[in-house]
Every structure is written in C-alpha cells, then in structure tokens.
Scaffold this motif. Structure first.
Motif, mmCIF file in Angstrom:
data_model
loop_
_atom_site.group_PDB
_atom_site.id
_atom_site.type_symbol
_atom_site.label_atom_id
_atom_site.label_comp_id
_atom_site.label_asym_id
_atom_site.label_seq_id
_atom_site.Cartn_x
_atom_site.Cartn_y
_atom_site.Cartn_z
ATOM 1 N N TYR A 98 -8.860 -7.157 -0.175
ATOM 2 C CA TYR A 98 -7.419 -6.976 0.003
ATOM 3 C C TYR A 98 -7.193 -5.812 0.962
ATOM 4 C CZ TYR A 98 -2.523 -7.304 -1.454
ATOM 5 O OH TYR A 98 -1.162 -7.477 -1.474
ATOM 6 N N TRP A 193 3.285 10.787 6.540
ATOM 7 C CA TRP A 193 2.217 10.591 5.551
ATOM 8 C C TRP A 193 0.873 11.061 6.119
ATOM 9 C CZ3 TRP A 193 2.689 5.689 2.003
ATOM 10 C CH2 TRP A 193 3.991 5.637 1.474
ATOM 11 N N TRP A 231 12.363 2.689 -5.087
ATOM 12 C CA TRP A 231 11.363 1.608 -5.242
ATOM 13 C C TRP A 231 10.108 2.253 -5.828
ATOM 14 C CZ3 TRP A 231 7.408 -0.231 -1.224
ATOM 15 C CH2 TRP A 231 6.817 -1.433 -1.628
ATOM 16 N N HIS A 233 6.941 2.115 -5.526
ATOM 17 C CA HIS A 233 5.868 2.647 -4.669
ATOM 18 C C HIS A 233 6.288 3.956 -4.013
ATOM 19 C CE1 HIS A 233 2.591 -0.186 -4.851
ATOM 20 N NE2 HIS A 233 3.500 -1.113 -5.025
ATOM 21 N N VAL A 237 4.623 7.625 -4.756
ATOM 22 C CA VAL A 237 3.938 8.351 -3.689
ATOM 23 C C VAL A 237 4.565 9.740 -3.530
ATOM 24 C CG1 VAL A 237 3.577 8.444 -1.198
ATOM 25 C CG2 VAL A 237 3.092 6.347 -2.445
ATOM 26 N N PHE A 446 0.313 -8.196 -10.735
ATOM 27 C CA PHE A 446 -0.222 -8.770 -9.500
ATOM 28 C C PHE A 446 -1.752 -8.772 -9.531
ATOM 29 C CE2 PHE A 446 -1.699 -8.006 -5.093
ATOM 30 C CZ PHE A 446 -1.271 -9.198 -4.519
ATOM 31 N N VAL A 455 5.415 -7.491 -12.214
ATOM 32 C CA VAL A 455 5.888 -7.932 -10.906
ATOM 33 C C VAL A 455 6.625 -9.244 -11.149
ATOM 34 C CG1 VAL A 455 5.251 -8.633 -8.567
ATOM 35 C CG2 VAL A 455 3.945 -6.846 -9.703
ATOM 36 N N ASP A 457 7.528 -11.957 -9.369
ATOM 37 C CA ASP A 457 6.987 -13.264 -8.995
ATOM 38 C C ASP A 457 5.587 -13.482 -9.549
ATOM 39 O OD1 ASP A 457 5.811 -11.467 -7.304
ATOM 40 O OD2 ASP A 457 6.524 -12.387 -5.452
ATOM 41 N N SER A 458 4.844 -12.414 -9.795
ATOM 42 C CA SER A 458 3.536 -12.594 -10.423
ATOM 43 C C SER A 458 3.736 -13.120 -11.838
ATOM 44 C CB SER A 458 2.771 -11.274 -10.461
ATOM 45 O OG SER A 458 2.620 -10.779 -9.161
ATOM 46 N N TYR A 504 9.410 -5.387 -8.393
ATOM 47 C CA TYR A 504 8.904 -4.877 -9.670
ATOM 48 C C TYR A 504 10.006 -4.565 -10.696
ATOM 49 C CZ TYR A 504 4.554 -3.590 -7.146
ATOM 50 O OH TYR A 504 3.405 -3.572 -6.400
ATOM 51 N N CYS A 534 10.599 -13.809 -4.066
ATOM 52 C CA CYS A 534 10.507 -13.471 -5.488
ATOM 53 C C CYS A 534 11.511 -14.307 -6.280
ATOM 54 C CB CYS A 534 10.791 -11.981 -5.710
ATOM 55 S SG CYS A 534 9.655 -10.911 -4.817
ATOM 56 N N VAL A 674 2.025 -8.985 4.620
ATOM 57 C CA VAL A 674 2.753 -7.840 5.181
ATOM 58 C C VAL A 674 3.427 -7.064 4.059
ATOM 59 C CG1 VAL A 674 4.899 -9.181 5.508
ATOM 60 C CG2 VAL A 674 4.492 -7.176 6.944
ATOM 61 N N PHE A 675 3.709 -5.789 4.288
ATOM 62 C CA PHE A 675 4.662 -5.070 3.439
ATOM 63 C C PHE A 675 5.472 -4.106 4.286
ATOM 64 C CE2 PHE A 675 2.185 -1.139 3.135
ATOM 65 C CZ PHE A 675 0.882 -1.578 3.251
ATOM 66 N N ILE A 681 -1.422 -7.003 5.733
ATOM 67 C CA ILE A 681 -2.423 -6.910 4.664
ATOM 68 C C ILE A 681 -3.073 -8.280 4.475
ATOM 69 C CG2 ILE A 681 -0.638 -7.201 2.862
ATOM 70 C CD1 ILE A 681 -2.326 -5.051 1.243
#
Ligand code: LAN
Length: 708
Positions: A98, A193, A231, A233, A237, A446, A455, A457-458, A504, A534, A674-675, A681
């Motif tokens: 991945y 970053w 969000w 993520h 972070v 996921f 998640v 859709d997972s 999420y 989703c 993509v993200f 990805i």
C-alpha cells in the motif's frame, strides 16, 4: 483479438544486487496483521518455507499453471481467480503493498533516529534500495508520490532519510538528487510537514515554522475550529505535531547533523532568514497556497508565541495533548490511525515516558506493521494495510460471477468469511467522547480490527461481503443477526445532514475551516465531506441488508438525493479516493447521462485510461494508455446502469481479456488510488478484484457469449 502471449512467468529477481537475499523474506499474518521478517538463520528458513504469496510480492518467480486460453468472460474470470486465489493468506485475507506516497519513510526514519530506535540491517539495506529504485531516472529527485515530478518535499526528505541510513554524501545517487534539490532552491522551500520533520532532525530552525500551538486543544468544543472537529487524519497529525512543536525538540547537534545542514541548502545555514522561510514553499510543491485568513492567524499566533507563558498555559496544553496521544496509542494497540501520526506518536512516547517505558516499547513494536517488503525494496505503507477493503471486494467479485459456487473455490470463501468475522470491530473505544472518536462497535475498519477506526464504506463493503457469504449454501453463519444490526446502526449514525456519507465520521466543522488549511500540499483535509463513493457504498450496503431485514427508506432516499446532487454538469462524478471519474462512476452511475460521460471517454482499443491528473485538476484527463482497472470500473458502471449498447461494454471486456496473462494474472499498470486530491496511493489488488468482477458481471448479464 487473441489474448497476448507474454511469458507467463516474467517476474524478475530484484534489480539491485546490493539488496538482501529475497529468498529469506517471509510475510507473517495474524488476524490480518501483516509483518515482514528476514530470516538470518538457516534453521528458521527450513522450518518456515516461503509461500507463493511471499514470492509474488517479492517478485520471485514461482511455478505457475498454464491455464486454458479463455474463450469467454467467465473463463477469463475463473483464470483470474485461479491466480489471485494463490495470494490469499493463511488467515483468509488478501494482503498487499500500500505504497505510493513518498513522504512516509522519511518520517519514520527520522523518528527512529531521534528516539534511538535501532534500524535492522535488513531494513536499512532494503529501504535504501527502494529509495534508489524510486529516484527519478532523469533528475534523481523524488515527488510527493511515486509518479509525481520531483519536489522539495520528496527530495529533501528522502535525501535526509538515505543519509541517516548511512549513504555517503558523495554517492552518485546523492550527488544527483542534491543537485536537483539545490535547483529547486534547497530545503527551505519544503512544505510545512517537511519543515516539521527537518526541524525535528535539527537541520531546520523551529523559527522557520508557522506556530502549531497545542493550546487549541484547551478550547471548548463549541468553538467551530476546535481540533476535535477536524477530519480525523488532520486532527491526529496536528496533535503530536503540536506537542513536539510546543517542546521544540530536536536531535543533538553532532557533526553529522552539522554536515547535513550544509548539504540541504543553497546558502550557508547561519545566513537563513527563518521568519521569511515560514511561508516560502517551492512552486512545484505548492498545491494549495496559504489562504489569506491563515496568514493573518499565523501573524497573531507568532505574537502569542513570543509572550512568556504567564499562567503556564503551555504546560496544561501539553498535558491535554499528551492525554490524547496516549489515548490514540492505546485505542489502536499502538498502531495509530496512519503512518504519519504513528511516527510522531513514537517521538512523543519517547519524550514523555522515556526510552525504557512500556508505552515507548509498545510503540516501537508496531512500526513493523507499516513496513512492506517488495521486489523494489522496503517501503512504508499508507496504512497498516488494506486487508478488509481488498477482501470485501474480492468476495463480492467472486460471488457475483458465480465462481463462489464452484467447489474448488469453497475453501477460499470459507476462509474469507472467517477473516471478515474476525475483523469486525467488537467494541467502542474506552472514553469515546473524551478522545473525539465515533462509535465503532459493529463497524468494519479499512485494515485490521486492532487499528479499529470505523470507516463508512469499509463497514458497508464488509457488511455486503458477509451477507453474501452467509447466503451461500455451504457456509456457516458466524456473524449473528445482532452483529449485523450493529453494523447497520453504525452506518445509520454516519449520515450527514446533506444526505451523504463521509469517510470516518460525521462532518463536524464548518466548510470555511479549509481557509486555515496549513498543509500546502493537500486539499480538503480540514473537515470531513460527504463523498459520492462512500455514500453509494453505504446505500448499497443498506439495500443488501433490506433484502433480509426492515427497510431504511428515508435514509436511502436522502442518500440517493445527495448522489444525484453531486453529479457534475457533464454527467461525471469526481472520485476522491481513486483515479478518478471512472472510480466514482463505478459507485454512482445509474443515469443515462452518466453512461454517456463514460462512453465519450472510451478509447480506440476498447479500454479506458485515466491519468492521476484528473484528481489534481478536477476534470477528466486521459492516461497515455488504457488501464485494466479504469476499464473494469467503467464497464461495471455501464452494466449496473443497464447501458443498452452491448458493443461498447464488450469492447471493454475484450480489452481486459487481452491484457490477461496465460496464468490468469494481470500485470501492474499505473497507480490507482488518491487522497486529498494531490497524493496518489497504490491499490495493486484492484487489477484482480475489479477485472474479475467486471468479467463475472458481463458473463452473468449477457449469458457468457464466446468472445474469442
Ligand atoms: C484512505 C484509504 C482508504 C479510503 C477509502 C476507504 C477508500 C475511502 O473510501 C475513505 C477514506 C479512506 C479510508 C482513506 C483516507 C485517507 C488515507 C487514510 C487513505 C487514502 C490511505 C492513506 C490516507 C492517509 C491520510 C495518509 C497519510 C497522510 C495524511 C494526509 C495524514
């Protein structure tokens, strides 16, 4: 068009003779957990033979069956699964690389460097080989992702990573990449970053970063820009980032660090104007320029940073932030939400609890979960895998095509069901609200159950896969009705007020938070958004459930309305999680206009091929070549919309068959996922799941005509 006649074993041994011995690597799986091990000891080697799955991902040839040349789509699907089945792991899932993003390895390597975490020799050799293999042939640099042009972000960070791994500054690879870095203006122009990681390594001054203040975490949640509303993520972070920034931690200034300071910049380190450097981002890197409001806010925060901390606010803030970091570590069994906060949380555990603490050791023990060994060397995965996601699609493809009914596939499906049963999340994390988490009991993640984040859709894809499997005559029914209902309850809890579903969590903050997006290289990261992909996953998940249990008419109508509303003028949908319009079409296409959108993009050879540029630009951009994955999505969409012109669909199907090898396999083509619009990805299993699915659906709908 006959199926091509490539050699059916054309996998090659790793290109670089300086690597480790590929025959000594093994993938271990437990409850979906994937860890790669290098066996130094011959006794161990004997006891633990290399599996076909190991060999495939390492690029080592293995004996293949030569299958009968398929004449129909169903035969091609069967051959495809005959091959893909070989890659199913012992615990029932489909494993896989991945990779794709090129800013992940440097984070973990810098984190390991400053926490004095030893990097095993087999890792450093293989990471070096990976980065060498991935340096662009023309200029020696690296981009934000494997297919992107060289940027400061990619080049400065990977250069530093290689230096930490022991590569000499005079090595030809380093000389070439350094020249590119300097041509781009040196490490100063790195996005924030990158600046952060360079500051942690003490090769960039903390003064050169816009403030990342931990005090935000002390605000009441009612304030629209409370980080708990971001969000997940972004929240996860900036959380450890604010801790490390708050403490201005940096590596010891040893001769090596001093030397790096000289290598990374075009001007002497001492002469750099750090205040100016804060907003200096190289043009090739810049995807989202700092919005005006952010500049203003940064000005105020910089003043705040200058005030001595009268009431010890910083201490309180750091305590709160640490409490959250610890909760994240514990809730995820030290896996953390993703690879970026994994690396940062490792540093925080080291600083707060010390090198001998239990917490730090546990954090260290889960680094391996992100490291993926490939034919090109070792990379860091974008999550701890895509186990649930790939397995759920495989199951649906195999069942829809009818292959699941064939006795030779029973065992595979039984194992997949065991995995899905095991992978469902059985709990909400302790103190869900305190740590701003959404409920997770009944959801599917996921990747793995331990990672444990819901998640949308997972959950929906996991639910569909289980419902379909449990409908097969020969399967046990391990997932009880109560657990299925729990999954549905999670889905129902995730509908946004616009009718759509996000990734999420619910959308928790106002859209204008994007005006303070400080990341420069990612778009749409501040809050959750509803996504057509989703939403459709959830909608179809609920519909499958409705066949057995009550209906959720209102929820479904609202979701359907959202999907219609998000269709663009020209009939396409923008896909946020893979490339791009063909991906969203897979989920959303039901209308004539949506079909016309796809048909007008079909190519001479019958296939579809979409470039990653679609994601960046927001409009359909053709790839240089047709791609089996885009083609599969497009024909799946056309078939689910019952597009009347069979010829167009058949041409797509024939294209997919023409790319199949004699052993049933499809070869890797362009990057698939993509993200945040700008970073690609890899989803290497898509070339199996969606091809098999498309072929299977075609065979079913059109009575499996003879094509070749
Ligand atoms: C993913 C991967 C899976 C993806 C889908 C399930 C496909 C999607 O439909 C919902 C969003 C989700 C879960 C998703 C979100 C963002 C992730 C986690 C990623 C693309 C994988 C890597 C990425 C993560 C953010 C990478 C680290 C970078 C940061 C900007 C923190």
């Amino acid at each position: 068009m006959p199926p091509n006649t490539f050699d059916f074993v054309d996998t090659q041994l790793p290109k670089n003779p300086q690597g480790t011995d590929p025959l000594r690597w093994r993938l271990k799986v437990e409850h979906g957990r994937q860890t790669w091990h290098y066996l130094e000891n011959d006794e161990e080697l004997r006891k633990w033979p290399q599996s076909i799955c190991d060999k495939y991902w390492l690029g080592i040839p293995f004996p293949n069956k030569q299958l009968d040349t398929p004449k129909t789509a169903l035969e091609a699907a069967r051959n495809g699964f005959e091959f893909f089945k070989l890659l199913q792991t012992e615990d029932g899932h489909w494993a896989g690389e991945y990779g794709g993003p090129m800013f992940l390895l440097p984070g973990i390597i810098i984190a390991m460097y400053i926490t004095h975490t030893p990097i095993p020799k087999s890792w450093s050799t293989e990471i070096t080989r990976y980065l060498f293999n991935r340096a662009h042939k023309d200029d020696g640099g690296w981009g934000i992702h494997i297919e992107g042009p060289s940027t400061v972000f990619g080049t400065a960070l990977n250069y530093v990573a290689l230096r930490i791994l022991g590569v000499d500054a005079d090595h030809p690879v380093m000389v070439k990449s350094r020249a590119t870095l300097h041509k781009l203006g040196g490490a100063i122009g790195s996005p924030s970053w990158g600046k952060f990681w360079l500051a942690v390594l003490n090769v960039y001054d903390w003064e050169g970063l816009n403030p990342i203040i931990p005090e935000f975490w002390l605000l009441p949640y009612s304030i629209p820009f409370h980080p708990g509303r971001f969000w997940c993520h972004t929240r996860m972070v900036y959380l450890p980032m604010s801790y490390i920034y708050g403490k201005r931690v940096g590596a010891d200034l040893c001769p090596f660090i001093k030397q790096l300071r000289q290598e990374l910049y075009v001007q002497p380190y001492e002469s750099i104007n750090w205040a100016y450097a804060r907003n200096d981002v190289c043009e090739v890197d810049l995807y989202v320029p700092h919005p005006g409001l952010l500049g203003f806010l940064n000005g105020i925060l910089s003043l705040y940073e200058k005030i001595p901390n009268v009431v010890d606010l910083r201490k309180h803030a750091l305590n709160e932030v640490y409490k959250q970091v610890k909760a994240e570590d514990e809730n995820t069994f030290y896996l953390d939400l993703g690879p970026v906060n994994k690396a940062m949380n490792l540093v925080v555990a080291y600083l707060e609890e010390g090198p001998d603490s239990e917490a730090f050791k546990l954090a260290q023990s889960k680094i391996i979960d992100f490291m993926w060994m490939s034919a090109e060397g070792m990379m860091m995965n974008g999550t701890n895998g895509s186990q649930l996601w790939d397995t759920a699609f495989t199951v649906q493809a195999v069942i829809e095509s009818g292959l699941a009914d064939e006795p030779s596939n029973h065992e595979s499906m039984l194992r997949a069901l065991e995995f899905l049963d095991d992978c469902q999340i059985k709990r909400n994390v302790p103190e869900t609200d305190m740590c701003y988490r959404h409920i997770s009991k009944g959801a599917w993640p996921f990747s793995t159950r331990d990672q444990g984040y819901t998640v949308s859709d997972s959950t929906a894809e996991g639910l569909k896969a289980v419902l379909l499997l449990q409908k097969l005559q020969y399967t046990p029914k391990p997932v009880s009705e109560e657990r299925l209902r729990q999954a549905v309850d999670v889905l129902l809890s995730l509908q946004n007020s616009d009718g759509g579903f996000a990734s999420y969590e619910l959308i928790r903050g106002p859209w204008w938070l994007e005006w303070i997006n400080p990341a420069e290289v990612f778009d749409n990261i501040m809050i959750e958004y509803s996504y057509p992909e989703c939403t459709t996953s959830v909608l179809t998940g609920l519909c499958t459930f409705r066949e057995y249990y009550p209906d959720y008419r209102e929820v479904c109508n609202k979701a359907a309305k959202y999907i219609h509303k998000s269709q663009k003028e020209d009939g396409g949908w923008y896909g946020s999680w893979a490339i791009c319009f063909t991906y969203a079409a897979l989920f959303a296409t039901t209308s004539r206009k949506g079909c016309e959108f796809l048909i007008s993009r079909q190519r001479e050879d019958g296939g579809w091929g979409e470039s990653y540029k679609s994601c960046e630009l927001g409009e359909y951009v053709q790839h240089a070549e047709s791609q089996v994955v885009n083609t599969s999505w497009a024909v799946l969409a056309l078939m689910s919309a019952r597009y009347p012109d069979e010829r167009a669909i058949r041409k797509g199907i024939e294209f997919i068959m023409s790319r199949q090898q004699l052993n049933g396999e499809w070869k890797q083509e362009g990057i698939e996922g993509v993200f945040n619009k700008n970073c690609m990805i890899s989803y290497p299993n898509y070339k199996f799941t969606f091809t098999i699915w498309a072929l299977g659906r075609y065979a079913k709908i059109y009575k499996n005509p003879v094509l070749f």
